[in-house]
Enzyme design. Structure first.
Site, mmCIF file in Angstrom:
data_model
loop_
_atom_site.group_PDB
_atom_site.id
_atom_site.type_symbol
_atom_site.label_atom_id
_atom_site.label_comp_id
_atom_site.label_asym_id
_atom_site.label_seq_id
_atom_site.Cartn_x
_atom_site.Cartn_y
_atom_site.Cartn_z
ATOM 1 N N SER A 1 1.010 -32.497 0.354
ATOM 2 C CA SER A 1 -0.141 -32.918 -0.465
ATOM 3 C C SER A 1 -1.396 -32.238 0.050
ATOM 4 O O SER A 1 -1.487 -31.889 1.234
ATOM 5 C CB SER A 1 -0.325 -34.434 -0.350
ATOM 6 O OG SER A 1 -0.905 -34.746 0.909
ATOM 7 N N ASP A 2 -2.376 -32.068 -0.819
ATOM 8 C CA ASP A 2 -3.680 -31.735 -0.291
ATOM 9 C C ASP A 2 -4.162 -32.976 0.447
ATOM 10 O O ASP A 2 -3.636 -34.077 0.254
ATOM 11 C CB ASP A 2 -4.641 -31.324 -1.421
ATOM 12 C CG ASP A 2 -5.817 -30.535 -0.870
ATOM 13 O OD1 ASP A 2 -6.448 -29.808 -1.642
ATOM 14 O OD2 ASP A 2 -6.090 -30.651 0.351
ATOM 15 N N TRP A 3 -5.154 -32.806 1.247
ATOM 16 C CA TRP A 3 -5.585 -33.904 2.137
ATOM 17 C C TRP A 3 -6.291 -35.006 1.323
ATOM 18 O O TRP A 3 -7.424 -34.866 0.933
ATOM 19 C CB TRP A 3 -6.473 -33.347 3.245
ATOM 20 C CG TRP A 3 -5.703 -32.984 4.493
ATOM 21 C CD1 TRP A 3 -5.912 -33.451 5.757
ATOM 22 C CD2 TRP A 3 -4.578 -32.092 4.614
ATOM 23 N NE1 TRP A 3 -5.025 -32.909 6.654
ATOM 24 C CE2 TRP A 3 -4.178 -32.094 5.980
ATOM 25 C CE3 TRP A 3 -3.860 -31.306 3.717
ATOM 26 C CZ2 TRP A 3 -3.100 -31.333 6.456
ATOM 27 C CZ3 TRP A 3 -2.787 -30.552 4.182
ATOM 28 C CH2 TRP A 3 -2.419 -30.566 5.533
#
Ligand code: GLC
Length: 742
Positions: free
Chosen positions: A267-269
């Site tokens: 995932s992106d953060w």
């Protein structure tokens, strides 16, 4: 006889015992570096508990996830970013940890790499940055980014590779291979249609299939299928109504099923947004989640991640099975066996001379000469007045998560002073951003200024009196709204009153070389007021040297624009708010953004509409001249799905060695769908000595003639005659031929 038998028995017993000991010493398959990776995966998986499996799926710190200590399986460590290895951070912090040995080599921003149109540069880039990630003991490099430049205003265009999916695809493949040769995973981002920073966490990109398959997916597909990327990062935004970090269509149907991706989706953060979808929709590792009220470093914040305790509870109470869990863990184990537990992994290298040399070479190779009345290259320029904040502002720090800490950064002014010594004087000309730090990393500069804009211009004009030549260095600077993660630009024109400065300098009558440093297109209505114009980039540690190499002629410029420079925003394809930045609609809590322009972005729009641009996609000049001739297209294999070979001759007709970027575009016949008048389908960078000519061959395939038929969900080419055009930019294609698709 008895004795002999006794001795033989003894020997046999000793051997058997030894064998048994040896058998006891046999290492488990997952630890056997010589065992096939899939056997190691299955063996390790079979030994793990459910709790151990779930712990692997989510962060344990800002940039790491848990291993299995009991089994000797290590943690996974990630690092930004696409341009260099981010300084170490504390366990749960964004700010740097203050180490004294993590100042990296900052390579040029990826728009510069794309502008080199040189696949070898991309491999060099990937290999060097991969060595640095390896040396810093990182397993996953969070980059490169290949989101398409849909709008010049996108804050992160500088981290990506331009407006054309073929160029981005061709350049990302060698970069990924270069990184992964070091036993470090490239994590290609941000998947997908993350083409702006405005409201990036809550914008729903509404895109038809044909546009997705022809424009926004190809670079990612190339990274996966040709580059063999081991990781992909889901993006923050939504696509057709579902968050991309757990978007079933994107991650399961397209990435894993259609493309056969066997790596890890990260995932992106903060991109993982709920408990249930990540389980079934293809997310494998969850990072940076804003846990429910347990912000920041709360000790059990990580247990509150969506794929942590909530997932474990669902398994324990039978709401979900473990099929998806095992698939996720298989992928993570595969990542680990490809990286930290891979055989023959070397120790990498960090900030070595070869890396600085590579950074400088890429910075020069990506520099684009847009105009030159002969004032360049600077041979005996006399007294040079350098004007502009971008001549002194260090740009490696800032811009968002791709920001870096380096031992040094050569600015354009420093490089020109090295070159021409006392003959160089400087005036700031304007004030842009006085920011000099990011995440506790500081450039050490003091850019504070007390003079007014008028005083700054007056000082520059006065100084021009004593100069023979002016070099203006301006553009954007990776501060907020100026090529920056989290904020889009607000205008296409130069900010900070730079145009007034250029006009005032032009009024002095002195020759001017203008250098625009940016990571996205900037309007240049003032181009006719300067004698030479260069598109420079955020060039990293060696940016000043790379630029000076071109200005002095040490390097003959061979960069070509990876995006169109339009005359104005209004000329572009994004005409409505619903196209950009999107609209809030009745009853919907997310911004709805409609990609109504379809495939018609960049030169696909301008060329098809016949709209003149300031400088077209693929454009760039040299200090020499070239001629392209004798174009032929031959079918290299029989049959409808034949391959074609495009052959042509390139000649260096000037008096200086140089490189031409030969570009091949395909123009389709009448088709059942509206198609761009031409599309880039091949290119080659050809280095030629003065006077040298060479025949080159550029492969085309039936696929290159196709459009994506969304109804049939397949690529197809209408029967008829396709025109193959070749030249040195998207709107200068002097030679052509035709081929038939049956
Ligand atoms: C950021 C960025 C992503 C980066 C990650 C970790 O928000 O979108 O590109 O790799 O978080 O810093």
């Amino acid at each position: 006889m008895k004795k002999i038998l006794y001795v033989l028995a003894l020997v046999a017993a000793v051997c058997a015992c030894g064998k048994k000991k040896h058998a006891e010493r046999h290492i488990a398959t997952y630890l056997d570096l010589s065992a096939p990776i899939e056997e190691r995966v299955e063996d390790a998986l079979s030994r793990m508990t459910t709790e151990e499996k779930v712990k692997m799926l989510h962060a344990q710190s800002k940039f790491s996830s848990a291993g299995v200590e009991r089994l000797g399986i290590p943690e996974v460590w990630c690092t930004d970013g696409p341009h260099g290895i981010r300084p170490e951070v504390l366990w749960d912090e964004w700010n740097q940890a203050g180490w004294t040995n993590d100042s990296c080599t900052a390579y040029p921003a990826l728009t510069c790499l794309a502008a080199s149109w040189d696949r070898e540069m991309a491999e060099l880039y990937g290999n060097c940055i991969g060595e640095e990630a390896r040396y810093r003991k990182k397993d996953v490099l969070l980059g490169p980014g290949v989101n398409i430049c849909r709008t010049p205003l996108n804050g992160r265009n500088f981290e990506y590779m331009g407006e054309d999916p073929f160029l981005a695809g061709e350049m990302v493949v060698p970069y990924v291979k270069g990184v992964q040769e070091n036993g470090v995973a490239a994590c290609v981002k941000h998947f997908a249609v993350n083409n702006q920073e405005t409201k990036r966490h809550s914008t729903n990109s509404i895109v038809d299939d044909r546009t997705m398959y022809e424009i926004y997916l190809p670079a990612f597909k190339a990274a996966v299928q040709k580059g063999g990327a081991w990781a992909i990062m889901g993006s923050y935004n939504l696509y057709n109504g579902q968050y991309n970090c757990h978007n079933k269509k994107l991650l399961c149907d397209i990435l894993k099923d259609e493309w056969g991706f066997d790596g890890v989706v990260i995932s992106d953060w903060g991109g993982c947004r709920n408990d249930d979808e990540p389980i079934t929709n293809g997310l494998d590792m969850e990072f940076g989640t804003w846990t429910n009220g347990l912000q920041g470093a709360a000790s059990n914040g990580y247990d509150a991640y969506h794929m942590a305790n909530p997932y474990l509870e669902r398994i324990r109470d039978g709401r979900v099975g473990t099929t998806e869990l095992d698939d996720k863990v298989r992928r993570i184990l595969r990542l680990i066996f490809r990286t930290s537990m891979a055989p023959e992994r070397h120790f990498g290298r960090f900030t070595c001379p070869e890396h600085y040399e590579a950074a400088r070479k890429i910075a020069a190779e990506g520099t684009v000469l847009l105009k030159n009345d002969g004032v360049l290259p600077l041979e005996n320029p006399g007294k040079i007045l350098v004007v502009g904040e971008n001549a002194i502002k260090k740009m490696v720090v800032g811009g968002g998560s791709s920001s870096l800490k380096t031992r040094y950064e050569v600015t354009p002014l420093e490089a020109l002073q090295e070159e021409f010594g006392e003959n160089v004087i400087y005036e700031r000309g304007y004030v842009g951003s006085t920011e000099t730090s990011y995440n506790n990393v500081s450039t050490g500069e003091n850019l504070e200024e007390t003079r007014s804009a008028e005083e700054l211009i007056a000082a520059a004009v006065a100084a021009a009196e004593q100069a023979d030549l002016i070099v203006f260095v301006g553009g954007l600077n990776k501060s907020k709204n100026q090529d920056n993660e989290g904020s889009d630009r607000l205008q296409l024109t130069l900010p900070y009153g730079q145009q007034e400065v250029i006009e005032a300098l032009a009024a002095t009558g002195k020759k001017i070389v203008a250098v625009n440093i940016s990571g996205s297109p900037v309007a240049m209505p003032w181009a006719d007021k300067v004698n030479a114009l260069v598109q420079g980039w955020y060039g990293g540690t060696e940016s000043g040297h790379g630029l000076a190499d071109v200005l002095t002629g040490r390097v003959n410029p061979s960069g070509r624009l990876p995006f169109t420079i339009p005359c104005s925003l209004e000329d572009g394809p994004l005409k409505t708010e619903r196209q950009y930045p999107g609209v809030i609609e009745e009853g919907k809590d997310k911004v709805q953004e409609y990609y109504d322009e379809g495939v018609f972005i960049g030169y696909r729009w301008y060329a098809t509409q016949g709209i003149a641009t300031q400088f077209p996609f693929g454009y760039g000049l040299s200090y020499t001249t070239f001629e392209i001739s004798n174009l032929k297209a031959t079918r290299s294999r029989v049959g409808r799905l034949g391959e074609f070979k495009v052959k042509l001759t390139v000649k260096n007709t000037g008096d200086r060695d140089g490189a031409e970027v030969v570009q091949v575009y395909v123009a389709p016949p009448e088709s059942p769908v509206a198609r761009p008048v031409r599309e880039l389908k091949g290119f080659a960078k050809v280095y030629l000595k003065a006077g040298e000519s060479r025949q080159i061959s550029i492969p085309l395939s039936y696929q290159d003639l196709c459009y994506f038929d969304a109804e049939a969900h397949k690529w197809t080419a209408a029967p008829g005659e396709y025109t193959i055009l070749a030249g040195d930019s998207s709107d200068h294609l002097p030679v052509s031929t035709t081929i038939k698709a049956v």
